[in-house]
Motif scaffolding. Structure first.
Motif, mmCIF file in Angstrom:
data_model
loop_
_atom_site.group_PDB
_atom_site.id
_atom_site.type_symbol
_atom_site.label_atom_id
_atom_site.label_comp_id
_atom_site.label_asym_id
_atom_site.label_seq_id
_atom_site.Cartn_x
_atom_site.Cartn_y
_atom_site.Cartn_z
ATOM 1 N N THR A 139 0.827 -1.184 0.000
ATOM 2 C CA THR A 139 0.000 0.000 0.000
ATOM 3 C C THR A 139 0.867 1.240 0.000
ATOM 4 O O THR A 139 1.996 1.200 0.423
ATOM 5 N N LYS A 187 -4.908 -0.825 0.800
ATOM 6 C CA LYS A 187 -5.883 -0.877 1.883
ATOM 7 C C LYS A 187 -5.150 -0.884 3.211
ATOM 8 O O LYS A 187 -4.117 -1.518 3.359
ATOM 9 N N ILE A 244 -11.749 0.371 15.295
ATOM 10 C CA ILE A 244 -10.896 0.247 14.124
ATOM 11 C C ILE A 244 -11.568 0.899 12.924
ATOM 12 O O ILE A 244 -12.779 1.054 12.884
ATOM 13 N N LYS A 255 -5.689 -0.941 7.684
ATOM 14 C CA LYS A 255 -6.569 -1.079 8.836
ATOM 15 C C LYS A 255 -5.904 -0.350 9.990
ATOM 16 O O LYS A 255 -4.749 -0.585 10.294
ATOM 17 N N LYS A 300 -13.914 9.400 9.430
ATOM 18 C CA LYS A 300 -13.438 8.951 8.119
ATOM 19 C C LYS A 300 -14.097 9.827 7.067
ATOM 20 O O LYS A 300 -15.303 10.038 7.097
ATOM 21 N N SER A 357 -10.087 3.023 2.234
ATOM 22 C CA SER A 357 -9.911 2.721 0.809
ATOM 23 C C SER A 357 -9.210 3.914 0.177
ATOM 24 O O SER A 357 -9.215 5.000 0.757
ATOM 25 N N ILE A 373 -11.136 0.998 8.444
ATOM 26 C CA ILE A 373 -10.420 0.494 7.281
ATOM 27 C C ILE A 373 -10.573 1.518 6.174
ATOM 28 O O ILE A 373 -11.683 1.960 5.870
ATOM 29 N N THR A 432 -6.063 0.778 14.040
ATOM 30 C CA THR A 432 -6.660 0.405 15.314
ATOM 31 C C THR A 432 -6.244 1.394 16.392
ATOM 32 O O THR A 432 -5.062 1.731 16.492
#
Lengths: 188, 344
Positions: free
Chosen positions: B200, B221, B233, B223, B253, B237, B235, B225
């Motif tokens: 990534t 991608k 958490i 993740k 987000k 894009s 995730i 936390t």
């Protein structure tokens, strides 16, 4: 590895050592930390206890539970640390249920997922400044002075906020305190 | 006395945190022993503390890290087989052959053990640290991942990624282009959050001007936390941005609107009908200066321009040629003043 009842395990091998470590490390940190009140020191003590176990693996009696061997090492070194720091106070330790004999020491963590969530949600309910300081101390493992420097406030303010946080949490967790106590008494 | 109570409560909290000195420990002890009410206070707070400590240790002790740390300190020998002696029920005439076979096996085990020891000794990972002083710095990590650190940022990483993951620790702003390795997740300890990626490229700022942690994903991608709450958490894009506030334990987000978030790295700044307010903000971030508008009128002036690898002075000169502004520099602060723009 195939073993039968007739086999005698003579030595601790790397794999079983790793299993022991993964199973008991956190519990032992919790145990040490109750005495030394410093997580970094607690981790160091427990790490050294495991190293000690590995180095002495030929001479220890594997018929006895290995865990009690490590617990004893951790217990002794924790008390030594307190004495070195001149912070060993028998009376306070007694009030903290830190039995001054390792035989009676209970080390297992009791935290359940549910309790964990309750605590985290209680932390989220703390007033903003208070929570920030509390999180920095407990979860970022910063000392009061470091927190004071980072937030540009006095150490006195940090002390006061930590005390407020503790008072708040005491009220929030009042219900759980009695349950936890009951478990602690009946655990082997 | 109220004052005394507050004082001793602070002592109690300080005691459990390990923050008070030995004289204060004795003082606390004397107070607790004074009467049963004090004792009860102490015990109640202690029980509360214990519960908190359990959660804390569960949350912040990473068993994989600890195992790696321990492995670095121990020389493991004879790792192939545990020594197990099987009871010898075989007839005695086979004994001589058995003994010589055992001797050869012993020699092989010792040889394997020393080869392993030497291999371990040669291959212990050594921690490295890269620190970007006044300019941005690009650092290649042992797995081929490229990290570009903005000025003032630093990253800690081992000279070899052993173990089940690739773990680094970041402070400040950086752009990561992570080499793909599906067998070993790339994990970044970014202060109050942990970021896990496969392959990534993305941007991280561990603490911006508001104290928030910012992550913007370019490709792939990730993740993320929260360290204080592993159930929290998010995730991302590509094109998305996460803003994490530690004090509120909250992720926000959104789509990334700021096309200049990598300007510090690429040297390219694009303004498309951007307001002077946004421009002042962006220029401040990229050139690390405090850029202020002295009045509200010019805040709404809009400019379209692209700058590639230009100095701040050059950029300001272009702005002066475009709209009616004056600049004055005082140390690290640049003030921009001017009249309102015509509304067309």
């Amino acid at each position: 590895m195939n073993t039968t009842e007739n086999d005698i395990i003579l030595k601790l091998d790397k794999d079983s050592f790793e299993l022991l470590f993964r199973k008991h490390f956190k519990n032992l940190c919790f145990f040490a930390q109750r005495y030394v009140k410093d997580l970094d020191i607690a981790k160091e003590i427990v790490q050294e206890a495991f190293i000690n176990l590995w180095e002495k693996r030929d001479s220890i009696d594997l018929a006895k539970p290995v865990k009690s061997y490590i617990t004893t090492t951790v217990y002794n070194r924790s008390l030594n640390y307190l004495r070195d720091q001149k912070k060993f106070d028998k009376d306070l330790l007694t009030f903290e249920n830190l039995a001054l004999s390792v035989a009676a020491s209970q080390t297992d963590l009791l935290a359940s997922k549910e309790l964990d969530l309750v605590i985290k949600s209680a932390i989220n309910e703390l007033p903003e400044k208070c929570r920030e300081i509390f999180v920095m101390s407990r979860f970022e493992n910063l000392k009061y002075q470091e927190i004071a420097d980072k937030l540009k406030i006095s150490v006195k303010t940090v002390e006061a906020q930590m005390s407020k946080a503790l008072q708040f949490m005491r009220i929030k967790l009042a219900d759980y305190i009695s349950i936890i106590l009951a478990f602690m008494i009946f655990e082997k | 006395m109220e004052k005394d109570r507050i004082y001793y409560h602070e002592l109690i909290a300080g005691y459990f945190s390990g923050e008070i000195d030995s004289a204060a420990v004795s003082e606390l002890s004397a107070w607790v022993k004074q009467n049963s009410e004090n004792q009860k206070q102490f015990e109640d707070y202690h029980k509360t503390w214990l519960i908190l400590e359990e959660t804390r240790i569960e949350t912040i002790v990473d068993i994989n890290d600890e195992w790696s740390a321990l492995q670095a300190k121990i020389q493991f020998t004879n790792v192939d087989e545990p020594q197990i002696i099987k009871p010898d029920f075989s007839p005695k005439k086979g004994k001589n052959i058995f003994v010589s076979v055992l001797r050869i096996a012993a020699v092989l085990v010792v040889f394997a053990a020393s080869a392993f020891l030497i291999y371990q000794w040669l291959n212990k990972p050594v921690m490295q640290k890269a620190y970007a002083n006044n300019v941005s710095l690009e650092q290649k990590l042992p797995d081929g991942t490229s990290v570009t650190l903005n000025a003032g940022a630093s990253i800690q990483y081992p000279d070899k990624f052993t173990g089940g993951n690739r773990k680094v620790t970041l402070t400040g702003e950086a752009y990561f282009d992570v080499a793909h390795d599906s067998t070993k997740p790339f994990v970044i300890d970014a202060g109050v959050v942990t970021i896990q990626v496969l392959g990534t490229s993305f941007y991280v700022n561990t603490s911006d001007a508001d104290g928030n942690t910012i992550i913007v994903l370019t490709t792939g991608k990730v993740k993320i936390t929260s360290k204080t709450d592993i159930n929290n958490i998010v995730i991302l894009s590509p094109g998305e941005k996460a803003v994490f506030s530690a004090s509120q334990n909250e992720f926000v987000k959104k789509q990334n609107e700021d096309m200049n978030y990598l300007a510090w790295k690429t040297g390219k700044i694009r303004f498309e009908n951007a307001t002077m307010k946004e421009i002042a903000n962006t220029l401040g971030n990229v050139y690390r200066k405090n850029i202020k508008l002295t009045n509200d009128e010019i805040a709404n002036c809009r400019v379209t321009a692209t700058f590639e690898n230009q100095s701040l002075d050059a950029v300001l000169n272009v702005l002066k040629a475009t709209i009616d502004i004056k600049t004055s520099t005082k140390g690290n602060t640049i003030e921009i003043s001017g009249n309102a723009c015509d509304k067309k």
